[in-house]
Scaffold this motif. Sequence first.
Motif, PDB file in Angstrom:
ATOM      1  N   THR A  72      37.768  32.628  45.059  1.00  0.00           N
ATOM      2  CA  THR A  72      38.820  33.224  45.878  1.00  0.00           C
ATOM      3  C   THR A  72      40.170  32.943  45.224  1.00  0.00           C
ATOM      4  OG1 THR A  72      37.529  32.933  47.903  1.00  0.00           O
ATOM      5  CG2 THR A  72      39.894  33.299  48.152  1.00  0.00           C
ATOM      6  N   THR A  73      40.919  33.987  44.940  1.00  0.00           N
ATOM      7  CA  THR A  73      42.208  33.852  44.265  1.00  0.00           C
ATOM      8  C   THR A  73      43.291  33.432  45.257  1.00  0.00           C
ATOM      9  OG1 THR A  73      42.837  36.163  44.624  1.00  0.00           O
ATOM     10  CG2 THR A  73      41.508  35.669  42.678  1.00  0.00           C
ATOM     11  N   ARG A  74      44.477  33.177  44.750  1.00  0.00           N
ATOM     12  CA  ARG A  74      45.583  32.725  45.597  1.00  0.00           C
ATOM     13  C   ARG A  74      45.953  33.745  46.648  1.00  0.00           C
ATOM     14  NH1 ARG A  74      49.896  29.884  41.396  1.00  0.00           N
ATOM     15  NH2 ARG A  74      48.562  28.108  40.785  1.00  0.00           N
ATOM     16  N   ASP A  75      45.741  35.042  46.362  1.00  0.00           N
ATOM     17  CA  ASP A  75      46.087  36.057  47.353  1.00  0.00           C
ATOM     18  C   ASP A  75      44.915  36.372  48.285  1.00  0.00           C
ATOM     19  OD1 ASP A  75      44.381  37.595  45.815  1.00  0.00           O
ATOM     20  OD2 ASP A  75      45.884  39.094  45.263  1.00  0.00           O
ATOM     21  N   GLY A  76      43.842  35.567  48.194  1.00  0.00           N
ATOM     22  CA  GLY A  76      42.722  35.707  49.112  1.00  0.00           C
ATOM     23  C   GLY A  76      41.655  36.689  48.697  1.00  0.00           C
ATOM     24  N   THR A  77      41.743  37.213  47.480  1.00  0.00           N
ATOM     25  CA  THR A  77      40.754  38.170  46.990  1.00  0.00           C
ATOM     26  C   THR A  77      39.538  37.435  46.431  1.00  0.00           C
ATOM     27  OG1 THR A  77      42.501  39.753  46.417  1.00  0.00           O
ATOM     28  CG2 THR A  77      40.350  40.081  45.397  1.00  0.00           C
ATOM     29  N   ARG A  78      38.356  37.854  46.836  1.00  0.00           N
ATOM     30  CA  ARG A  78      37.133  37.262  46.300  1.00  0.00           C
ATOM     31  C   ARG A  78      36.731  37.990  45.023  1.00  0.00           C
ATOM     32  NH1 ARG A  78      32.079  36.507  49.773  1.00  0.00           N
ATOM     33  NH2 ARG A  78      32.197  38.777  49.751  1.00  0.00           N
TER      34      ARG A  78
ATOM     35  N   ASP B 195      33.411  40.797  37.995  1.00  0.00           N
ATOM     36  CA  ASP B 195      33.713  42.140  38.480  1.00  0.00           C
ATOM     37  C   ASP B 195      35.196  42.172  38.811  1.00  0.00           C
ATOM     38  OD1 ASP B 195      31.010  42.596  38.313  1.00  0.00           O
ATOM     39  OD2 ASP B 195      30.638  42.485  40.466  1.00  0.00           O
ATOM     40  N   TYR B 196      35.949  43.014  38.080  1.00  0.00           N
ATOM     41  CA  TYR B 196      37.373  43.119  38.401  1.00  0.00           C
ATOM     42  C   TYR B 196      37.540  43.431  39.890  1.00  0.00           C
ATOM     43  CZ  TYR B 196      38.050  43.803  33.349  1.00  0.00           C
ATOM     44  OH  TYR B 196      38.057  43.675  31.981  1.00  0.00           O
ATOM     45  N   ARG B 197      38.633  42.927  40.467  1.00  0.00           N
ATOM     46  CA  ARG B 197      38.946  43.350  41.837  1.00  0.00           C
ATOM     47  C   ARG B 197      38.958  44.875  41.870  1.00  0.00           C
ATOM     48  NH1 ARG B 197      44.236  41.056  43.912  1.00  0.00           N
ATOM     49  NH2 ARG B 197      43.535  39.094  42.996  1.00  0.00           N
ATOM     50  N   GLY B 198      38.304  45.446  42.865  1.00  0.00           N
ATOM     51  CA  GLY B 198      38.184  46.902  42.930  1.00  0.00           C
ATOM     52  C   GLY B 198      36.894  47.431  42.347  1.00  0.00           C
ATOM     53  N   THR B 199      36.053  46.549  41.765  1.00  0.00           N
ATOM     54  CA  THR B 199      34.792  46.993  41.189  1.00  0.00           C
ATOM     55  C   THR B 199      33.660  46.086  41.638  1.00  0.00           C
ATOM     56  OG1 THR B 199      34.871  45.623  39.183  1.00  0.00           O
ATOM     57  CG2 THR B 199      36.013  47.741  39.105  1.00  0.00           C
ATOM     58  N   GLY B 200      32.432  46.585  41.498  1.00  0.00           N
ATOM     59  CA  GLY B 200      31.244  45.780  41.718  1.00  0.00           C
ATOM     60  C   GLY B 200      31.238  45.079  43.062  1.00  0.00           C
ATOM     61  N   GLU B 201      30.925  43.767  43.026  1.00  0.00           N
ATOM     62  CA  GLU B 201      30.810  42.972  44.241  1.00  0.00           C
ATOM     63  C   GLU B 201      32.104  42.256  44.610  1.00  0.00           C
ATOM     64  OE1 GLU B 201      28.124  43.031  46.132  1.00  0.00           O
ATOM     65  OE2 GLU B 201      27.264  44.458  44.701  1.00  0.00           O
ATOM     66  N   SER B 202      33.154  42.443  43.829  1.00  0.00           N
ATOM     67  CA  SER B 202      34.444  41.828  44.162  1.00  0.00           C
ATOM     68  C   SER B 202      35.131  42.598  45.286  1.00  0.00           C
ATOM     69  CB  SER B 202      35.362  41.787  42.940  1.00  0.00           C
ATOM     70  OG  SER B 202      34.882  40.885  41.974  1.00  0.00           O
ATOM     71  N   ASP B 203      36.092  41.931  45.941  1.00  0.00           N
ATOM     72  CA  ASP B 203      36.865  42.600  46.985  1.00  0.00           C
ATOM     73  C   ASP B 203      37.661  43.754  46.397  1.00  0.00           C
ATOM     74  OD1 ASP B 203      35.909  40.825  48.833  1.00  0.00           O
ATOM     75  OD2 ASP B 203      37.754  39.628  48.957  1.00  0.00           O
ATOM     76  N   LYS B 204      38.008  44.696  47.253  1.00  0.00           N
ATOM     77  CA  LYS B 204      38.729  45.889  46.829  1.00  0.00           C
ATOM     78  C   LYS B 204      40.000  46.061  47.669  1.00  0.00           C
ATOM     79  CE  LYS B 204      34.325  47.879  45.437  1.00  0.00           C
ATOM     80  NZ  LYS B 204      33.614  46.595  45.645  1.00  0.00           N
ATOM     81  N   PRO B 205      40.969  45.167  47.477  1.00  0.00           N
ATOM     82  CA  PRO B 205      42.213  45.271  48.257  1.00  0.00           C
ATOM     83  C   PRO B 205      42.984  46.528  47.899  1.00  0.00           C
ATOM     84  CG  PRO B 205      42.459  43.659  46.487  1.00  0.00           C
ATOM     85  CD  PRO B 205      41.015  44.062  46.497  1.00  0.00           C
TER      86      PRO B 205
ATOM     87  N   ALA C  91      44.019  39.388  34.438  1.00  0.00           N
ATOM     88  CA  ALA C  91      44.041  38.156  33.644  1.00  0.00           C
ATOM     89  C   ALA C  91      44.203  36.929  34.540  1.00  0.00           C
ATOM     90  CB  ALA C  91      45.163  38.217  32.607  1.00  0.00           C
ATOM     91  N   GLN C  92      45.042  37.038  35.550  1.00  0.00           N
ATOM     92  CA  GLN C  92      45.211  35.929  36.490  1.00  0.00           C
ATOM     93  C   GLN C  92      43.906  35.638  37.234  1.00  0.00           C
ATOM     94  OE1 GLN C  92      48.556  36.878  39.039  1.00  0.00           O
ATOM     95  NE2 GLN C  92      49.844  37.369  37.275  1.00  0.00           N
ATOM     96  N   ASP C  93      43.146  36.700  37.527  1.00  0.00           N
ATOM     97  CA  ASP C  93      41.854  36.503  38.195  1.00  0.00           C
ATOM     98  C   ASP C  93      40.873  35.769  37.284  1.00  0.00           C
ATOM     99  OD1 ASP C  93      42.841  37.810  40.408  1.00  0.00           O
ATOM    100  OD2 ASP C  93      41.862  39.728  39.959  1.00  0.00           O
TER     101      ASP C  93
END
Length: 262
Positions: free
Chosen positions: A5-11, A53-63, A73-75
């Motif tokens: 889970t990143t600092r902005d809450g994205t898994r 999985d980049y945010r927005g793809t696969g099993e990651s969150d899609k904010p 890169a931060q992720d």
Amino acid sequence: MTYTTTRDGTRIAYQLQGEGPALVLLAGQANSHHWWDSVRVDFHPVRTTLTLDYRGTGESDKPDILHSTELFAQDVIAVLDDLGIDRADIYGTSMGGRVAQHLAARHPHCVNALILGCTSPGGPHSIERGNDVRRALAQPQPAAARQACWNSRTHPAGSPTTPGHTTPSATPTRRPSPGVTTSRSATGTTPETSCPRISAPTLVLHGSDDLLNPTANAPLLADRIPDARVHLFPDTRHAYFEEARTHASPLVLDFLTATHQP
């Protein structure tokens, strides 16, 4: 599936396989970790491969926010920190290569060695794909657009081959995931301005017939990174790492072995 889970809450979903020091594999735009399915096993005898999985793809969150290569890169850093990995080798292809450039320029303490495949320096000095390729990819019929993307990635079956050249067995089913936007204008600093700050040993790889990311970008990229090496794979397109797998994977491993020698 494992998550950070990143600092902005994205898994962010990530995957670990293999044994040995960490090798981070970064996929192309709008693609999940499955981008690497056909070749990651080549590295497992001596490397632990880490994909995400980049945010927005696969099993990651899609904010529903604007994404950027800097944010991706931060992720990656968030995943490495979560795993307690202080330093890793980074292998990025296509858009993943631009993510890798941000990592190497902004987080040099985290990068042992850098491999940049079928990518570009970014910014105004890059060479863009031709209008014919753009039109083919923008076709309104989804099936035709998918086929055009696939034809740009690899040579059709029956094309002239060179030693080490193979025809990938995957099917042209990859499509962008909702919420993914990766324009360079969304980043605070483009890779082009970051390249001279890269200090890690760097290998630039490219297919000689790349249509999606013109091959001329390879020497442009290497010229901007101190002491970078370039290798072109004959008769291959954007997915050189699949088409020339029997040459490309050993070349990557040899480079990594050399950079880890005392």
